[in-house]
Design a protein around this motif. Structure first.
Motif, PDB file in Angstrom:
ATOM      1  N   UNK A 165       5.540   8.272  -4.161  1.00 18.37           N
ATOM      2  CA  UNK A 165       4.690   8.659  -5.284  1.00 18.37           C
ATOM      3  C   UNK A 165       4.767   7.642  -6.419  1.00 18.37           C
ATOM      4  N   UNK A 166       5.953   7.080  -6.635  1.00 19.95           N
ATOM      5  CA  UNK A 166       6.134   6.116  -7.723  1.00 19.95           C
ATOM      6  C   UNK A 166       5.426   4.800  -7.416  1.00 19.95           C
ATOM      7  N   UNK A 167       5.451   4.402  -6.152  1.00 22.05           N
ATOM      8  CA  UNK A 167       4.795   3.160  -5.744  1.00 22.05           C
ATOM      9  C   UNK A 167       3.385   3.478  -5.253  1.00 22.05           C
ATOM     10  N   UNK A 168       2.460   3.539  -6.183  1.00 23.33           N
ATOM     11  CA  UNK A 168       1.125   4.033  -5.861  1.00 23.33           C
ATOM     12  C   UNK A 168       0.359   3.113  -4.911  1.00 23.33           C
ATOM     13  N   UNK A 169       0.724   1.847  -4.854  1.00 22.84           N
ATOM     14  CA  UNK A 169       0.047   0.925  -3.949  1.00 22.84           C
ATOM     15  C   UNK A 169       0.773   0.778  -2.619  1.00 22.84           C
ATOM     16  N   UNK A 170       1.882   1.498  -2.458  1.00 26.43           N
ATOM     17  CA  UNK A 170       2.668   1.370  -1.236  1.00 26.43           C
ATOM     18  C   UNK A 170       1.848   1.779  -0.015  1.00 26.43           C
ATOM     19  N   UNK A 171       1.746   0.866   0.941  1.00 27.13           N
ATOM     20  CA  UNK A 171       1.083   1.183   2.192  1.00 27.13           C
ATOM     21  C   UNK A 171      -0.423   1.251   2.137  1.00 27.13           C
ATOM     22  N   UNK A 172      -1.026   0.760   1.075  1.00 25.14           N
ATOM     23  CA  UNK A 172      -2.492   0.794   1.007  1.00 25.14           C
ATOM     24  C   UNK A 172      -3.117  -0.456   1.627  1.00 25.14           C
TER      25      UNK A 172
END
Length: 252
Positions: free
Chosen positions: A115-122
């Motif tokens: 949730x904190x890393x909003x660009x994670x895995x995009x």
């Protein structure tokens, strides 16, 4: 009525598992609730005997439409198989009680991080190449494969998260890769359960058909909507796993 309940649960499990893993969160509790007098190993074996077909179907569909990094995944699949056998063997020697209590906290940390890393895995941007990627993927396969054989809940979600965080995959490619490894760990477990006579084959066959039907729908949605959709389902599934494993560990 019992058959209707577990067949519906198997279809839903296949749907969830095809997108991001975690199908056992749906089918296994349904089996335990429907057949409370059955041996736990038999229900777990029947769950695996059905789920592997949905996982295999999802893996084949992803492989056709998503570019997979076979050089890294092939040794990782073999390592996951070995790890799962080793984990199941260790389970016969020691208790998993400590891990059972730690699991919801580990999952909570993963959820907060995601949730904190909003660009994670995009975005799909693999961080490694060649042998380095293969060694890291093999480490993931061996470690989580061992966990699946030893304990199990959330295996697919752990595979997805580690492929995203360590290897730089997006959630769609991570989910596709996780299917191959999860299929390997399931095969190892099925071999053990079948050897011990802990699978209801007549029920597993029916549940497998429903599981594949759910997997078909889940795979299509994941391929259609991409990494952002898979990330959203991942967050929901991990949240549900936190609730389920936390209840099992501290409240039951």
């Amino acid at each position: 009525m019992e058959w209707i309940i577990v067949t519906a649960a198997s279809a839903l499990a296949g749907f969830v598992d095809a997108i991001v893993g975690g199908g056992g969160l749906v089918l296994l509790p349904a089996l335990f609730a429907t057949f409370p007098a059955a041996a736990p190993a038999t229900l777990s074996g029947t769950n695996k005997g059905a789920a592997i077909w949905g996982t295999a179907w999802a893996a084949s569909q992803y492989a056709r439409r998503v570019s997979l990094r076979w050089g890294a995944l092939a040794p990782a699949v073999a390592a996951a198989l070995v790890g799962s056998f080793a984990g199941a063997w260790v389970l016969t020697l020691i208790s998993a009680e400590g891990l059972r209590k730690a699991l919801p906290l580990i999952l909570l940390a993963i959820l907060i991080y995601t949730l904190a890393k909003k660009d994670l895995g995009r975005e799909h941007a693999p961080r490694f190449e060649g042998r380095q990627e293969a060694w890291l993927a093999t480490g993931v396969g061996l470690t989580i494969g061992f966990y699946d054989g030893f304990f199990g809940p959330g295996t697919g979600s752990f595979f997805v998260f580690l492929f995203v965080r360590l290897l730089g995959y997006d959630f769609l490619h991570a989910s596709a890769s996780a299917k191959l490894l999860n299929m390997s760990t399931n095969a190892a477990a099925i071999g053990l359960f079948a050897w011990k006579g802990h699978i209801w084959w007549h029920m597993a066959a029916v549940l497998a058909v429903a599981n594949v039907a759910g997997s078909l729908l889940g795979t299509r949605l994941a391929l259609k909507h991409g990494a952002g959709f898979v990330r959203g389902v991942f967050i929901v599934v991990v949240g549900a796993l936190i609730c389920k494993t936390g209840y099992d560990a501290f409240l039951r």
